[in-house]
Motif scaffolding. Structure first.
Motif, PDB file in Angstrom:
ATOM      1  N   MET A   1      35.658  35.474  39.006  1.00 55.74           N
ATOM      2  CA  MET A   1      36.949  35.461  38.325  1.00 55.74           C
ATOM      3  C   MET A   1      37.905  36.440  38.992  1.00 55.74           C
ATOM      4  O   MET A   1      39.091  36.147  39.155  1.00 55.74           O
ATOM      5  CB  MET A   1      36.768  35.802  36.852  1.00 55.74           C
TER       6      MET A   1
ATOM      7  N   GLY B   1      38.840  34.888  42.246  1.00 50.46           N
ATOM      8  CA  GLY B   1      39.738  33.771  42.015  1.00 50.46           C
ATOM      9  C   GLY B   1      41.127  34.234  41.640  1.00 50.46           C
ATOM     10  O   GLY B   1      42.130  33.647  42.061  1.00 50.46           O
ATOM     11  N   LEU B   2      41.191  35.274  40.868  1.00 50.84           N
ATOM     12  CA  LEU B   2      42.496  35.796  40.470  1.00 50.84           C
ATOM     13  C   LEU B   2      43.281  36.231  41.711  1.00 50.84           C
ATOM     14  O   LEU B   2      44.448  35.895  41.885  1.00 50.84           O
ATOM     15  CB  LEU B   2      42.318  36.986  39.526  1.00 50.84           C
TER      16      LEU B   2
ATOM     17  N   SER C   1      43.673  33.055  44.016  1.00 51.35           N
ATOM     18  CA  SER C   1      44.143  31.869  43.293  1.00 51.35           C
ATOM     19  C   SER C   1      43.459  30.591  43.763  1.00 51.35           C
ATOM     20  O   SER C   1      44.088  29.549  43.954  1.00 51.35           O
ATOM     21  CB  SER C   1      45.658  31.729  43.352  1.00 51.35           C
ATOM     22  N   ARG C   2      42.166  30.712  43.953  1.00 51.68           N
ATOM     23  CA  ARG C   2      41.340  29.532  44.192  1.00 51.68           C
ATOM     24  C   ARG C   2      40.053  29.729  43.397  1.00 51.68           C
ATOM     25  O   ARG C   2      39.371  30.734  43.540  1.00 51.68           O
ATOM     26  CB  ARG C   2      41.035  29.346  45.673  1.00 51.68           C
ATOM     27  N   SER C   3      39.738  28.766  42.577  1.00 51.14           N
ATOM     28  CA  SER C   3      38.608  28.958  41.667  1.00 51.14           C
ATOM     29  C   SER C   3      37.302  28.397  42.216  1.00 51.14           C
ATOM     30  O   SER C   3      36.245  28.611  41.661  1.00 51.14           O
ATOM     31  CB  SER C   3      38.906  28.276  40.338  1.00 51.14           C
ATOM     32  N   HIS C   4      37.387  27.662  43.314  1.00 44.48           N
ATOM     33  CA  HIS C   4      36.197  26.984  43.847  1.00 44.48           C
ATOM     34  C   HIS C   4      35.564  26.097  42.796  1.00 44.48           C
ATOM     35  O   HIS C   4      34.343  26.078  42.612  1.00 44.48           O
ATOM     36  CB  HIS C   4      35.188  27.997  44.394  1.00 44.48           C
TER      37      HIS C   4
ATOM     38  N   ARG D   1      42.244  26.566  36.135  1.00 45.96           N
ATOM     39  CA  ARG D   1      42.663  26.664  37.524  1.00 45.96           C
ATOM     40  C   ARG D   1      41.713  25.966  38.484  1.00 45.96           C
ATOM     41  O   ARG D   1      41.322  26.520  39.515  1.00 45.96           O
ATOM     42  CB  ARG D   1      42.804  28.140  37.940  1.00 45.96           C
TER      43      ARG D   1
ATOM     44  N   MET E   1      41.401  32.835  34.487  1.00 44.06           N
ATOM     45  CA  MET E   1      40.667  33.759  35.347  1.00 44.06           C
ATOM     46  C   MET E   1      41.168  35.177  35.146  1.00 44.06           C
ATOM     47  O   MET E   1      40.381  36.127  35.114  1.00 44.06           O
ATOM     48  CB  MET E   1      40.813  33.345  36.800  1.00 44.06           C
ATOM     49  N   ALA E   2      42.470  35.307  34.997  1.00 41.59           N
ATOM     50  CA  ALA E   2      43.024  36.644  34.738  1.00 41.59           C
ATOM     51  C   ALA E   2      42.542  37.151  33.383  1.00 41.59           C
ATOM     52  O   ALA E   2      42.096  38.295  33.250  1.00 41.59           O
ATOM     53  CB  ALA E   2      44.546  36.596  34.776  1.00 41.59           C
TER      54      ALA E   2
ATOM     55  N   ARG F   1      29.674  32.888  38.250  1.00 48.97           N
ATOM     56  CA  ARG F   1      30.857  32.385  37.552  1.00 48.97           C
ATOM     57  C   ARG F   1      31.014  33.052  36.202  1.00 48.97           C
ATOM     58  O   ARG F   1      31.892  32.678  35.431  1.00 48.97           O
ATOM     59  CB  ARG F   1      30.764  30.876  37.361  1.00 48.97           C
TER      60      ARG F   1
END
Lengths: 340, 340
Positions: A53, A56-57, A60-63, A118, B53-54, B117
């Motif tokens: 997370m 990803g933040l 900006s890609r969450s996979h 996301r 995510m944030a 995750r």
DNA sequence: CGGCGTAGTGCAATCGATTGCTAACCGCGG
DNA sequence: CCGCGGTTAGCAATCGATTGCACTACGCCG
């Protein structure tokens, strides 16, 4: 609680940035080889698990890829989903799977919730013919369509060649001597149903056979729905000796309808299904059907999604078409003398 | 690209914190009612989607549950998964689903990736009898077991009552006059298989019937595997007139094995399955089987997980047991005179 | 011996939402 | 007129990983 980059950095007297680089294969070359192994070992021993997370933040890609399925309990889909999962997870992506129950409102809702998560892209296996979301969605995120090509828009897609599959089935029936062939089609809102019905008509015409009044449609891909429709079709056209159903559930419903009219399958009526779901070889009679490569459809669509996500240069529009094959079993037979 | 809290705040001349509070139902009462509606409206118009995510990074809760399934293409599972998804998503949680193919290594790997995750909990439907991960895992995160209670540990679980289901099946067969009843059991490593085999033995003993040498086991829950096992069982014990299989696939394999030995089902051999997967009413012969409430198992396990996640006080250990029922169809019949 | 290139690290900002604390302001009672 | 309680809203730190930039040290060449 769980170890972080900072924890590892402190333990080793390094900066978190260095640890991050050491642990990321893409940037590890920036770090002294000895340091890399020290970091790796420490991460191992502290059983470090990166916080996706946080990553990803920042990036900006969450996979993560949203996978939208109409109904998982339709046996067609588990195979597809497996193909998607296997391929995505091998590339470090996780599918987020949701059902829509073929309901447009539900679909809008789940798509929104996936966007909140996301997801990096969408794989859509919902096959409504018109689709307001699609335009907006595909302008913002990579979208891959399964089992559908849209009329209006060009989008990456993976599907089995319906025209080809239908032709295999019709040719088979014609080869068995059938001339009056009916079609029990899928719901009208479904692009798959639409396409198969059209292919049916086209192929019949190519054989010089009548088609127009035999096409029929039902409002759901269900056995029950087919039972009614097929019954009506058979009552209205007693001369029919074979029916091509738009999927396996409809084929089963058709066989049941025939039984209720005292017509046995395959002696009095040949029936062909579509999809070759699991266990269709075990029903009574074993179903002759068009097999679509379910797992491959899934894995191909995942592959396509990955190429959209990973290629730097814009991937040229790719529409993958897989080839179905006919599986001849016990529900089709040579045409006998027309019924009295 | 996408609107953020800050964007809304700027547009309205507010602070992001205020916007956050206004949008969160739990904290909205801290904000002036008029402000709340202004914020709501603005968020709507800018089509604001919160970045989970944030939020997850800050709160260290992902609102995500890992769902570990041995094999989605086993028709038993889609129904369960549907139950899980529906219940979780109603509460704002998203399931992350993975397959393990009944492979312990794969399982370890997918569990690790789900932990990366930052799933808030695990629902495990993998039914190995021993399970090294489980101890460690359950000490860190809420874990709910499906279709399994562990020997060693007490964990929240949801399962159908195997003892009851098996008794229903055996009573049915005994009621039809069968005395020499065989059992084609599941893999030995499977807790489900183990439990059903034990229940079978217990129930047979309660009826005063012989059990010991008729129990048999195979190494996978597959038709093929059952074909071999059942054949051996039948060859070794020609007096058997009925077989209880530990699941539907095994029952189908058993019927095929019987056919290969020229024993028809149900005339020469009655067969009972377990699970009542979709389409088991359509196979030949229609399978008598023990129906487990698949959707309910899923939704109950999700409910249990939610209560573990949301209740502040420690939830008392809950083990939900659902009751299966017998569905009598065509694969069982009254025992005829013993074969010559 | 000076200067320049390079390898290896550190620094600090950043992603977006959340939340404890503080500050401003209102009304009201003493 | 002061102070107090209560309502609103702002401030700033925080979560953990990533990454552009700056800096150090060293080697090497002229």
């Amino acid at each position: 609680m769980a170890a972080t980059l900072k924890d590892i950095a402190e333990k080793l007297g390094l900066h978190p940035a260095t640890v991050s680089r050491a642990l990321n294969p893409r940037t590890a070359h920036l770090v002294n080889a000895g340091t890399v192994t020290r970091v790796r070992r420490a991460a191992e021993s502290m059983s470090y698990v990166p916080n996706s997370m946080a990553a990803g933040l920042r990036t900006s890609r969450s996979h993560t890829v949203g996978v939208v399925i109409p109904d998982l309990t339709n046996p067609l889909f588990p195979g597809i989903v497996r193909g998607i999962q296997d391929t995505l997870s091998r590339a470090g992506y996780t599918p987020l799977m949701v059902n829509t129950d073929n309901d447009a409102d539900v679909e809008a809702q789940v798509v929104a919730s996936l966007r909140a998560r996301r997801v990096d892209g969408f794989i859509l296996a919902t096959a409504r013919r018109e689709h307001p979301l699609l335009v907006e969605l595909s302008s913002k995120l990579p979208v891959v369509l399964i089992n559908r090509v849209t009329d209006s828009m060009q989008l990456p897609s993976v599907s089995a060649d319906n025209q080809h599959g239908i032709r295999l089935a019709v040719d088979h029936l014609v080869g068995l001597g059938h001339r009056e062939i009916g079609h029990v089609g899928g719901p009208v809102w479904s692009s798959t149903g639409h396409e198969r019905a059209q292919s049916f008509a086209r192929t019949m015409r190519a054989h010089g056979l009548s088609t127009a009044r035999r096409i029929n449609a039902v409002d759901a891909w269900s056995i029950e729905s087919a039972r009614d429709a097929a019954r009506r079709l058979l009552v209205a056209n007693p001369g029919i000796t074979a029916i091509l159903a738009a999927n396996d559930q409809l084929a089963i419903g058709t066989i049941e309808a025939a039984r209720s009219l005292k017509r046995r399958c395959p002696q009095d009526l040949s029936v062909v299904g579509y999809n070759d779901m699991p266990f269709m070889d075990l029903v009574d009679p074993p179903l002759t059907t068009v097999r679509v490569p379910q797992y491959d459809i899934g894995s191909e669509s995942a592959r396509l999604m990955l190429s959209l996500l990973l290629e730097q240069e814009a991937t040229p529009l790719k529409q993958v078409r897989l080839t179905p094959e006919l599986v001849v079993r016990g529900s089709t037979a040579r045409r006998r003398a027309p019924r009295a």
